[in-house]
Motif scaffolding. Structure first.
Motif, mmCIF file in Angstrom:
data_model
loop_
_atom_site.group_PDB
_atom_site.id
_atom_site.type_symbol
_atom_site.label_atom_id
_atom_site.label_comp_id
_atom_site.label_asym_id
_atom_site.label_seq_id
_atom_site.Cartn_x
_atom_site.Cartn_y
_atom_site.Cartn_z
ATOM 1 N N VAL A 7 0.878 -1.165 0.000
ATOM 2 C CA VAL A 7 0.000 0.000 0.000
ATOM 3 C C VAL A 7 0.920 1.221 0.000
ATOM 4 O O VAL A 7 1.692 1.430 0.940
ATOM 5 C CB VAL A 7 -0.945 -0.019 1.217
ATOM 6 N N ALA B 47 -4.810 -0.350 4.243
ATOM 7 C CA ALA B 47 -3.893 -1.411 4.679
ATOM 8 C C ALA B 47 -4.572 -2.323 5.697
ATOM 9 O O ALA B 47 -4.461 -3.556 5.605
ATOM 10 C CB ALA B 47 -2.630 -0.795 5.267
ATOM 11 N N GLU C 288 -1.231 -1.008 -4.312
ATOM 12 C CA GLU C 288 -2.468 -0.254 -4.168
ATOM 13 C C GLU C 288 -2.172 1.095 -3.532
ATOM 14 O O GLU C 288 -1.177 1.268 -2.835
ATOM 15 C CB GLU C 288 -3.454 -1.009 -3.266
ATOM 16 N N THR C 289 -3.058 2.025 -3.772
ATOM 17 C CA THR C 289 -3.041 3.307 -3.080
ATOM 18 C C THR C 289 -4.490 3.767 -2.970
ATOM 19 O O THR C 289 -5.403 3.082 -3.410
ATOM 20 C CB THR C 289 -2.142 4.336 -3.786
#
Length: 115
Positions: free
Chosen positions: A8, A86, A25-26
């Motif tokens: 993340v 997260a 991912e973000t």
């Protein structure tokens, strides 16, 4: 069989050019924070990057943990969303690592049991 790690990414990952590999991912708020052309290009070209809005339940849990650690005034809304994503992914059974250089994010992540 070993689970793949989900990374993340905070804005600093794009600014400094981190390429952790695996699932990345973000959150939309971090995506919006990346403004300089070079970092934005890294973000746009990162293969497999998913932009995910975390569930409000996890945002609330992060806020409570941040108050407990005293980091609530140091976290931006983007930081809170990043931590919430997260936590959400970890509770979905994934191995999760947050990629950040922000001490407050790291501190709250430890409190939440996220690497």
């Amino acid at each position: 069989m070993t689970k793949a790690t989900t990374y993340v990414l905070d804005a600093s990952a794009f600014i400094y050019g981190a390429s952790p590999g695996g699932e990345v991912e973000t959150v939309p708020a971090v995506y919006a924070e990346v403004k300089d052309d070079r970092s934005r290009l890294k973000l746009e070209l990162m293969e497999g990057l998913k932009v995910v809005e975390p569930d409000a339940l996890y945002v609330g849990r992060v806020a409570a943990s941040a108050r407990e650690t005293g980091d609530d005034r140091r976290l931006s809304p983007a930081d809170g969303d990043l931590l919430a994503l997260a936590l959400q992914e970890r509770e979905a059974g994934k191995d999760v690592v947050i990629v950040t250089d922000d001490y407050a994010v790291q501190n709250v992540a430890r409190r939440l049991g996220v690497q």
